[in-house]
Design a protein around this motif. Sequence first.
Motif, mmCIF file in Angstrom:
data_model
loop_
_atom_site.group_PDB
_atom_site.id
_atom_site.type_symbol
_atom_site.label_atom_id
_atom_site.label_comp_id
_atom_site.label_asym_id
_atom_site.label_seq_id
_atom_site.Cartn_x
_atom_site.Cartn_y
_atom_site.Cartn_z
ATOM 1 N N LEU A 1 2.297 19.336 81.401
ATOM 2 C CA LEU A 1 3.727 19.306 80.983
ATOM 3 C C LEU A 1 4.201 17.799 80.913
ATOM 4 C CD1 LEU A 1 5.203 22.128 83.471
ATOM 5 C CD2 LEU A 1 4.896 22.078 80.784
ATOM 6 N N VAL A 2 3.739 17.013 81.925
ATOM 7 C CA VAL A 2 4.254 15.477 81.994
ATOM 8 C C VAL A 2 3.569 14.720 80.608
ATOM 9 C CG1 VAL A 2 3.522 13.392 82.729
ATOM 10 C CG2 VAL A 2 4.305 15.343 84.419
ATOM 11 N N ARG A 3 2.484 15.028 80.139
ATOM 12 C CA ARG A 3 1.892 14.611 78.932
ATOM 13 C C ARG A 3 2.807 15.054 77.766
ATOM 14 N NH1 ARG A 3 -3.232 16.349 78.458
ATOM 15 N NH2 ARG A 3 -2.950 18.002 76.968
ATOM 16 N N GLU A 4 3.090 16.434 77.543
ATOM 17 C CA GLU A 4 3.875 16.906 76.571
ATOM 18 C C GLU A 4 5.250 16.366 76.538
ATOM 19 O OE1 GLU A 4 3.509 21.177 76.860
ATOM 20 O OE2 GLU A 4 1.567 21.371 76.113
ATOM 21 N N SER A 5 5.642 16.233 77.488
ATOM 22 C CA SER A 5 7.336 15.600 77.849
ATOM 23 C C SER A 5 7.295 14.274 77.391
ATOM 24 C CB SER A 5 7.832 15.728 79.116
ATOM 25 O OG SER A 5 7.893 17.258 79.521
ATOM 26 N N LEU A 6 6.194 13.535 77.595
ATOM 27 C CA LEU A 6 6.232 11.976 77.246
ATOM 28 C C LEU A 6 6.023 11.911 75.595
ATOM 29 C CD1 LEU A 6 4.115 10.579 80.359
ATOM 30 C CD2 LEU A 6 6.698 10.244 79.551
ATOM 31 N N GLU A 7 5.040 12.755 75.347
ATOM 32 C CA GLU A 7 4.711 12.648 73.796
ATOM 33 C C GLU A 7 6.085 13.254 73.048
ATOM 34 O OE1 GLU A 7 1.540 15.402 73.297
ATOM 35 O OE2 GLU A 7 0.012 13.824 74.085
ATOM 36 N N GLU A 8 6.786 14.256 73.350
ATOM 37 C CA GLU A 8 7.816 14.349 72.926
ATOM 38 C C GLU A 8 9.061 13.290 72.759
ATOM 39 O OE1 GLU A 8 10.332 17.987 73.843
ATOM 40 O OE2 GLU A 8 8.151 18.799 74.379
ATOM 41 N N ALA A 9 9.267 12.471 74.113
ATOM 42 C CA ALA A 9 9.974 11.571 74.216
ATOM 43 C C ALA A 9 9.906 10.119 73.614
ATOM 44 C CB ALA A 9 10.406 11.087 75.530
ATOM 45 N N LEU A 10 8.366 9.844 73.300
ATOM 46 C CA LEU A 10 7.987 8.853 72.309
ATOM 47 C C LEU A 10 8.343 9.197 71.071
ATOM 48 C CD1 LEU A 10 4.811 7.796 74.463
ATOM 49 C CD2 LEU A 10 6.974 6.297 74.155
ATOM 50 N N ALA A 11 7.993 10.252 70.617
ATOM 51 C CA ALA A 11 8.163 10.749 69.091
ATOM 52 C C ALA A 11 9.726 10.761 68.851
ATOM 53 C CB ALA A 11 7.591 12.160 68.842
ATOM 54 N N THR B 1 8.282 10.043 85.885
ATOM 55 C CA THR B 1 7.851 9.243 86.972
ATOM 56 C C THR B 1 8.115 10.026 88.377
ATOM 57 O OG1 THR B 1 10.296 8.369 87.164
ATOM 58 C CG2 THR B 1 8.579 7.051 85.738
ATOM 59 N N ALA B 2 8.828 10.735 88.720
ATOM 60 C CA ALA B 2 9.063 11.433 89.931
ATOM 61 C C ALA B 2 7.962 12.616 90.116
ATOM 62 C CB ALA B 2 10.233 12.357 90.114
ATOM 63 N N LEU B 3 7.503 12.949 89.079
ATOM 64 C CA LEU B 3 6.354 14.335 89.186
ATOM 65 C C LEU B 3 5.194 13.583 89.391
ATOM 66 C CD1 LEU B 3 7.622 16.879 86.263
ATOM 67 C CD2 LEU B 3 7.264 17.086 88.765
ATOM 68 N N ASP C 1 23.724 11.489 73.633
ATOM 69 C CA ASP C 1 22.967 12.781 74.220
ATOM 70 C C ASP C 1 21.599 12.644 74.221
ATOM 71 O OD1 ASP C 1 25.373 14.120 74.748
ATOM 72 O OD2 ASP C 1 25.459 15.468 72.762
ATOM 73 N N GLY C 2 21.116 12.112 73.162
ATOM 74 C CA GLY C 2 19.757 11.983 73.048
ATOM 75 C C GLY C 2 19.022 11.031 73.950
ATOM 76 N N LEU C 3 19.879 10.023 74.221
ATOM 77 C CA LEU C 3 19.191 8.836 75.087
ATOM 78 C C LEU C 3 19.410 9.311 76.499
ATOM 79 C CD1 LEU C 3 18.654 6.026 75.986
ATOM 80 C CD2 LEU C 3 21.217 5.416 76.060
ATOM 81 N N ASP C 4 20.350 10.217 76.945
ATOM 82 C CA ASP C 4 20.663 11.062 78.221
ATOM 83 C C ASP C 4 19.259 12.013 78.541
ATOM 84 O OD1 ASP C 4 21.882 11.779 80.617
ATOM 85 O OD2 ASP C 4 22.106 13.714 79.700
ATOM 86 N N TRP C 5 18.645 12.713 77.332
ATOM 87 C CA TRP C 5 17.563 13.485 77.322
ATOM 88 C C TRP C 5 16.311 12.741 77.638
ATOM 89 C CZ3 TRP C 5 13.660 13.530 73.885
ATOM 90 C CH2 TRP C 5 12.671 14.660 73.999
ATOM 91 N N THR C 6 16.360 11.478 76.810
ATOM 92 C CA THR C 6 15.034 10.449 77.105
ATOM 93 C C THR C 6 15.161 10.015 78.375
ATOM 94 O OG1 THR C 6 15.374 10.114 74.799
ATOM 95 C CG2 THR C 6 13.825 8.499 75.945
ATOM 96 N N LEU C 7 16.079 9.641 79.080
ATOM 97 C CA LEU C 7 16.010 9.214 80.153
ATOM 98 C C LEU C 7 15.788 10.150 81.479
ATOM 99 C CD1 LEU C 7 16.628 6.598 81.902
ATOM 100 C CD2 LEU C 7 18.986 6.939 81.990
ATOM 101 N N LYS C 8 16.162 11.555 81.223
ATOM 102 C CA LYS C 8 15.864 12.498 82.139
ATOM 103 C C LYS C 8 14.245 12.789 82.029
ATOM 104 C CE LYS C 8 20.328 14.508 82.253
ATOM 105 N NZ LYS C 8 21.189 15.654 81.907
ATOM 106 N N ILE C 9 13.802 12.802 80.927
ATOM 107 C CA ILE C 9 12.250 12.926 80.622
ATOM 108 C C ILE C 9 11.626 11.913 81.690
ATOM 109 C CG2 ILE C 9 10.303 12.803 79.413
ATOM 110 C CD1 ILE C 9 11.981 14.386 77.463
ATOM 111 N N ALA D 1 12.833 -1.296 76.152
ATOM 112 C CA ALA D 1 12.126 -1.428 77.621
ATOM 113 C C ALA D 1 11.878 0.106 78.128
ATOM 114 C CB ALA D 1 13.056 -1.966 78.665
ATOM 115 N N LEU D 2 12.920 1.013 77.907
ATOM 116 C CA LEU D 2 12.631 2.410 78.360
ATOM 117 C C LEU D 2 11.487 2.914 77.594
ATOM 118 C CD1 LEU D 2 13.338 4.917 79.885
ATOM 119 C CD2 LEU D 2 15.078 5.343 77.809
ATOM 120 N N ALA D 3 11.372 2.625 76.184
ATOM 121 C CA ALA D 3 10.132 2.985 75.554
ATOM 122 C C ALA D 3 9.015 2.366 75.860
ATOM 123 C CB ALA D 3 10.528 2.807 73.875
ATOM 124 N N ALA D 4 8.892 1.428 76.302
ATOM 125 C CA ALA D 4 7.572 0.537 76.749
ATOM 126 C C ALA D 4 7.148 1.339 78.144
ATOM 127 C CB ALA D 4 7.866 -0.951 76.950
#
Length: 195
Positions: A71-81, A127-129, A114-122, A179-182
């Motif tokens: 789930l973490v990998r898939e979420s990170l891939e979605e956010a990076l895309a 990082t928490a998980l 809204d998109g930035l908020d979604w990305t930040l939540k991911i 910086a967030l993307a990095a």
Amino acid sequence: MKVWIDGREHPELPSSATALEIMEAVKADAARSGHVVTGLRVDGVEMDEEAFLGLSGGLAAHFTLAPVRLLVRESLEEALAYIPRLRRGIEDIAGHFEQGETSRARSQLSEAMDGLDWTLKIYERCTALTAELIPEAEEHAIREGLLNALNRLIGLMGEKRYPEMALALRQELLPNIEALAANLGRLAQSRATPQ
């Protein structure tokens, strides 16, 4: 209620267990094996956790689990895309502000936020998980930078200083998104390497 986890009956739970007791037991069992609950059906009906906790009956609950790592990998891939679309959107919005197309820019800015908020939540959930060790000061700097840029944009919008908003989008918000993307990339890279 009988409980099934990934197609296997979970006989340890008494049939008199409440929905809350069942949910807590399933989540604890999932956590012990590095999984999380991703799906739930009661008597063939899909539902979320909140609906399940409101149930007072039911014959069989079927839980589906997935590995946290996946789930973490898939979420990170979605956010990076999504990040390149967010960057282009911010650039477009800045251009609209510069060209005096303020209503269009404001509408698109709302969507971008809204998109930035979604990305930040991911980012925060991943990082928490994963308990990744991105330095706390660095995480704080990203959040603070985004917050400062957003507050500045809100102030400028309130004063209808649209050309300055375009500049703030490009020179303040975009660098913080970079910086967030990095950091998203670092998390994704750490998930891709065997541990």
